[in-house]
Design a protein around this motif. Structure first.
Motif, mmCIF file in Angstrom:
data_model
loop_
_atom_site.group_PDB
_atom_site.id
_atom_site.type_symbol
_atom_site.label_atom_id
_atom_site.label_comp_id
_atom_site.label_asym_id
_atom_site.label_seq_id
_atom_site.Cartn_x
_atom_site.Cartn_y
_atom_site.Cartn_z
ATOM 1 N N SER A 152 6.204 7.778 -9.492
ATOM 2 C CA SER A 152 5.037 6.938 -9.739
ATOM 3 C C SER A 152 4.186 7.503 -10.872
ATOM 4 O O SER A 152 4.377 8.629 -11.331
ATOM 5 N N THR B 44 0.847 -1.189 0.000
ATOM 6 C CA THR B 44 0.000 0.000 0.000
ATOM 7 C C THR B 44 0.883 1.240 0.000
ATOM 8 O O THR B 44 1.456 1.561 1.027
ATOM 9 N N PRO B 45 1.077 1.898 -1.103
ATOM 10 C CA PRO B 45 0.586 1.572 -2.439
ATOM 11 C C PRO B 45 1.324 0.354 -3.003
ATOM 12 O O PRO B 45 2.399 0.001 -2.542
ATOM 13 N N TYR B 46 0.722 -0.255 -4.030
ATOM 14 C CA TYR B 46 1.292 -1.456 -4.632
ATOM 15 C C TYR B 46 2.399 -1.061 -5.602
ATOM 16 O O TYR B 46 2.138 -0.532 -6.681
ATOM 17 N N GLU C 136 1.293 8.461 -10.554
ATOM 18 C CA GLU C 136 0.532 9.579 -9.982
ATOM 19 C C GLU C 136 1.386 10.835 -9.842
ATOM 20 O O GLU C 136 0.996 11.787 -9.166
ATOM 21 N N GLU D 171 3.478 -1.087 -11.136
ATOM 22 C CA GLU D 171 2.649 -0.271 -10.256
ATOM 23 C C GLU D 171 1.197 -0.655 -10.467
ATOM 24 O O GLU D 171 0.732 -0.697 -11.607
ATOM 25 N N GLU D 172 0.494 -0.947 -9.377
ATOM 26 C CA GLU D 172 -0.908 -1.362 -9.435
ATOM 27 C C GLU D 172 -1.101 -2.521 -10.409
ATOM 28 O O GLU D 172 -1.997 -2.501 -11.252
#
Length: 195
Positions: free
Chosen positions: A185, A89-91, A187, A120-121
């Protein structure tokens, strides 16, 4: 009859050439016996921990070199090392893959490949590829090298990296002293190593 049997057993002995990974490429694989903390440009911290690790020798039976007038090699043994680190978390997942290859014209008879994959995710999104013959070289189109690199607040020396640009929202930063020193990331959050 006994001499024929012993002769056949002697013929069954296989010869091989072992190609280990070189030291320069292994320095880029970080030590994750303990987790390492990263801080983001938003002030968030996360700890990346070792998820899996393997070291093994892969047997290659094609394109085998001739050992000279006495005998031929039956196969090659090529060293492989894999390390996966990450957080849930986050992955984030970072997979370090190091592979030796046979290179007859090199003084140590081998070359090395280094691949860092950033997932990522649950989607693999970025790779950083390097090779070592006589020196470390970028293999990825977007790979760069710099003597000094400031990520957020800290400056790291002798870094390979993928740039933050319009081609990709993500970025990776590594060096031989620490392995992974930072990343960006999807994001647009930038993380740098703090310990």
């Amino acid at each position: 009859m006994l001499s024929l049997l012993l002769g056949c057993i002697a013929c069954a002995e296989e010869t091989f050439l072992r190609i280990p990974l070189g030291g320069a490429i292994q320095e880029l694989k970080p030590n994750y016996e303990q987790g390492k903390r990263f801080v983001s440009n938003n002030g968030d911290t996360l700890t990346l921990r070792r998820i899996s690790q393997s070291n093994f020798w892969e047997k290659q039976t094609e394109n085998i070199p001739n050992a000279g007038s006495f005998s031929d090699y039956d196969y090659l043994l090529l060293e492989r090392q894999n390390l996966t680190i990450g957080s849930d978390t986050p992955y984030f997942r970072f997979s370090f893959n190091l592979e030796a290859s046979y290179a007859p014209n090199n003084s140590r008879l081998g070359t090395d490949a280094y691949r860092l994959e950033f997932e990522e995710e649950f989607v693999e999104t970025l790779q950083l590829n390097l090779s070592f013959i006589d020196s470390l070289e970028c293999e990825s189109k977007r790979c760069n090298f710099t003597d000094t690199l400031k990520i957020i607040d800290r400056t790291f020396l002798n870094c390979f990296f993928t740039p933050r640009d319009s081609v990709s929202l993500q970025a990776l930063y590594i060096n031989s002293a620490n392995g992974l020193v930072g990343f960006k990331s999807i994001e647009n959050e930038i993380f740098e190593l703090i310990d």
